[in-house]
Design an enzyme around this catalytic site. Structure first.
Site, mmCIF file in Angstrom:
data_model
loop_
_atom_site.group_PDB
_atom_site.id
_atom_site.type_symbol
_atom_site.label_atom_id
_atom_site.label_comp_id
_atom_site.label_asym_id
_atom_site.label_seq_id
_atom_site.Cartn_x
_atom_site.Cartn_y
_atom_site.Cartn_z
ATOM 1 N N CYS A 120 -5.871 -23.135 -23.234
ATOM 2 C CA CYS A 120 -4.675 -23.927 -23.530
ATOM 3 C C CYS A 120 -3.570 -23.739 -22.498
ATOM 4 C CB CYS A 120 -4.150 -23.609 -24.940
ATOM 5 S SG CYS A 120 -3.387 -21.975 -25.085
ATOM 6 N N CYS A 163 -3.815 -18.381 -20.707
ATOM 7 C CA CYS A 163 -5.036 -18.701 -21.453
ATOM 8 C C CYS A 163 -5.847 -19.724 -20.654
ATOM 9 C CB CYS A 163 -4.684 -19.259 -22.826
ATOM 10 S SG CYS A 163 -6.141 -19.887 -23.683
ATOM 11 N N ASP A 178 2.130 -8.521 -7.468
ATOM 12 C CA ASP A 178 2.709 -7.324 -8.073
ATOM 13 C C ASP A 178 4.207 -7.434 -8.387
ATOM 14 O OD1 ASP A 178 3.908 -7.061 -5.500
ATOM 15 O OD2 ASP A 178 2.349 -5.682 -4.810
ATOM 16 N N THR A 219 0.833 -1.211 0.000
ATOM 17 C CA THR A 219 0.000 0.000 0.000
ATOM 18 C C THR A 219 0.872 1.267 0.000
ATOM 19 O OG1 THR A 219 -0.235 -0.193 2.404
ATOM 20 C CG2 THR A 219 -2.068 -1.019 1.065
ATOM 21 N N CYS A 261 -4.887 -20.025 -29.376
ATOM 22 C CA CYS A 261 -6.069 -20.882 -29.547
ATOM 23 C C CYS A 261 -7.390 -20.124 -29.534
ATOM 24 C CB CYS A 261 -6.085 -21.975 -28.473
ATOM 25 S SG CYS A 261 -6.616 -21.373 -26.846
ATOM 26 N N HIS A 286 -0.526 -16.584 -5.150
ATOM 27 C CA HIS A 286 -1.661 -16.199 -6.000
ATOM 28 C C HIS A 286 -1.233 -15.761 -7.391
ATOM 29 C CE1 HIS A 286 -4.067 -15.463 -2.032
ATOM 30 N NE2 HIS A 286 -3.973 -16.732 -2.343
ATOM 31 N N GLN A 338 1.119 -13.352 -0.988
ATOM 32 C CA GLN A 338 -0.191 -13.408 -1.638
ATOM 33 C C GLN A 338 -0.263 -12.336 -2.720
ATOM 34 O OE1 GLN A 338 -3.417 -13.916 1.610
ATOM 35 N NE2 GLN A 338 -1.613 -13.220 2.701
HETATM 36 P P1 NAD Z 1 -6.249 -7.727 2.333
HETATM 37 O O1 NAD Z 1 -6.681 -6.542 1.521
HETATM 38 O O2 NAD Z 1 -7.292 -8.711 2.707
HETATM 39 O O3 NAD Z 1 -5.598 -7.200 3.716
HETATM 40 C C1 NAD Z 1 -4.576 -6.262 3.740
HETATM 41 C C2 NAD Z 1 -4.270 -5.983 5.194
HETATM 42 O O4 NAD Z 1 -3.124 -5.145 5.238
HETATM 43 C C3 NAD Z 1 -5.404 -5.246 5.931
HETATM 44 O O5 NAD Z 1 -5.687 -5.909 7.145
HETATM 45 C C4 NAD Z 1 -4.820 -3.853 6.189
HETATM 46 O O6 NAD Z 1 -5.226 -3.315 7.411
HETATM 47 C C5 NAD Z 1 -3.344 -4.113 6.192
HETATM 48 N N1 NAD Z 1 -2.517 -2.990 5.747
HETATM 49 C C6 NAD Z 1 -2.758 -2.106 4.742
HETATM 50 N N2 NAD Z 1 -1.723 -1.262 4.598
HETATM 51 C C7 NAD Z 1 -0.820 -1.609 5.556
HETATM 52 C C8 NAD Z 1 0.457 -1.111 5.920
HETATM 53 N N3 NAD Z 1 1.030 -0.088 5.253
HETATM 54 N N4 NAD Z 1 1.111 -1.707 6.936
HETATM 55 C C9 NAD Z 1 0.561 -2.754 7.616
HETATM 56 N N5 NAD Z 1 -0.648 -3.271 7.305
HETATM 57 C C10 NAD Z 1 -1.316 -2.705 6.287
HETATM 58 O O7 NAD Z 1 -5.054 -8.405 1.585
HETATM 59 P P2 NAD Z 1 -4.466 -9.890 1.695
HETATM 60 O O8 NAD Z 1 -4.563 -10.366 3.085
HETATM 61 O O9 NAD Z 1 -3.178 -9.859 0.961
HETATM 62 O O10 NAD Z 1 -5.464 -10.834 0.866
HETATM 63 C C11 NAD Z 1 -6.249 -10.439 -0.201
HETATM 64 C C12 NAD Z 1 -5.886 -10.821 -1.610
HETATM 65 O O11 NAD Z 1 -5.611 -9.624 -2.224
HETATM 66 C C13 NAD Z 1 -4.696 -11.658 -1.875
HETATM 67 O O12 NAD Z 1 -5.153 -12.772 -2.515
HETATM 68 C C14 NAD Z 1 -3.848 -10.850 -2.889
HETATM 69 O O13 NAD Z 1 -3.568 -11.660 -3.995
HETATM 70 C C15 NAD Z 1 -4.751 -9.758 -3.342
HETATM 71 N N6 NAD Z 1 -4.202 -8.408 -3.554
HETATM 72 C C16 NAD Z 1 -2.898 -8.228 -3.906
HETATM 73 C C17 NAD Z 1 -2.418 -6.932 -4.066
HETATM 74 C C18 NAD Z 1 -0.971 -6.768 -4.482
HETATM 75 O O14 NAD Z 1 -0.426 -7.628 -5.164
HETATM 76 N N7 NAD Z 1 -0.310 -5.681 -4.074
HETATM 77 C C19 NAD Z 1 -3.241 -5.835 -3.861
HETATM 78 C C20 NAD Z 1 -4.584 -6.057 -3.506
HETATM 79 C C21 NAD Z 1 -5.051 -7.358 -3.338
#
Ligand code: NAD
Length: 251
Positions: free
Chosen positions: A134, A131, A106, A28, A159, A123, A103
């Site tokens: 295929c 695809c 990015d 984030t 495909c 993930h 998870q």
């Molecule tokens: P989630 O959105 O469910 O939870 C994110 C958690 O991080 C929240 O509890 C939030 O309070 C906390 N958070 C946010 N910013 C923070 C910070 N700076 N410091 C500490 N904590 C912070 O995400 P999740 O648990 O990863 O699961 C959800 C799914 O979202 C996963 O499957 C993932 O693939 C996908 N996802 C990935 C991305 C990415 O690749 N950056 C972005 C969004 C969602």
């Protein structure tokens, strides 16, 4: 808080094998919104959850067109790693990182310098397409170039099947080899360090149970409470970019 910080730092300092599980909260600070945090994509717009459903993507061309519009404009393409990603690179350089389970889709851990062979992408990745018919993999940039040229839902060039990012959507099973690698690393560590995850998505969240059952200490660093806080040895509530360098010795 200071006491908890010191406790987490001490556990991590004496651990020989640390497995890390990251979620959207580590990215984030890099400008990529999470799903469920206060500013999360789903918190702000519950309708958006449908775009993450595998079935809706497969069956509804309008969901695919909207997904391609959103992918093309996604902040991931210009995002840069932040201090949380960098602190985890420092942990790896100290020789104690068993594996970095993420998870996230990015690739910011790899961009920060984490060795790709230690990163387990539970993930998948948004930097490639797969695809649905295929299984062909290709760089996402090729599909996005076609979207920019006017194709609203570019089909597989091999495909004609439906193309999707090579990510696991809700309703889609994880790759079994990937899950096994993650479970092995959760089972074989002194500390499982969880960062920036709501721990609301299974089977990824279940890795905490695997580590705890094997006797590892669990350290959770997250801005909000998680359903696993009771299982953890230490819970640190706050920003990952600020806290990780402090508990991993980088700040
Ligand atoms: P989630 O959105 O469910 O939870 C994110 C958690 O991080 C929240 O509890 C939030 O309070 C906390 N958070 C946010 N910013 C923070 C910070 N700076 N410091 C500490 N904590 C912070 O995400 P999740 O648990 O990863 O699961 C959800 C799914 O979202 C996963 O499957 C993932 O693939 C996908 N996802 C990935 C991305 C990415 O690749 N950056 C972005 C969004 C969602």
């Amino acid at each position: 808080m200071q006491e908890q910080l010191e406790r987490a730092a001490a556990l991590l300092a004496r651990a020989r094998r640390v497995t890390v599980l990251t979620g959207a909260g580590v990215s984030t600070d890099s400008g990529i919104p999470d799903f469920r945090g206060p500013q999360g994509v789903w918190t702000r717009n519950p309708e958006a959850e449908r775009l993450s459903s595998y079935q809706a993507y497969r069956d509804d061309p309008e969901v695919r067109r909207e997904s391609w519009r959103q992918r093309a404009a996604h902040p991931v393409w210009s995002a840069r790693p932040g201090p949380a990603h960098e602190a985890l690179v420092a942990l790896e350089r100290s020789g104690r990182l068993r594996a970095l389970l993420t998870q996230n889709i990015d690739e910011l851990h790899q961009a920060a310098g984490s060795a790709p062979e230690r990163v387990v992408e539970l993930h998948g990745t948004v930097h490639r397409t797969r695809c649905l018919s295929c299984g062909a993999l290709a760089p996402m940039s090729e599909a996005l170039d076609r979207v920019a040229a006017g194709e609203e839902d570019p089909p597989c060039p091999d495909c004609g099947g439906i193309l999707k990012s090579a990510t696991i959507s809700f309703g889609q099973a994880l790759d079994l080899d990937v899950l096994r690698r993650a479970q092995d690393a959760a089972q074989d560590c002194d500390v499982l360090l969880v960062v920036g995850s709501s721990l609301g998505v299974h089977p990824a969240a279940g890795l905490v149970d695997v580590a705890a059952a094997a006797g590892a200490d669990v350290v959770i660093v997250n801005a909000e409470p998680t359903p696993y806080d009771d299982v953890a040895t230490v819970v640190l509530r706050g920003g990952a970019g600020e806290l990780l360098p402090r508990i991993l010795g980088g700040g």
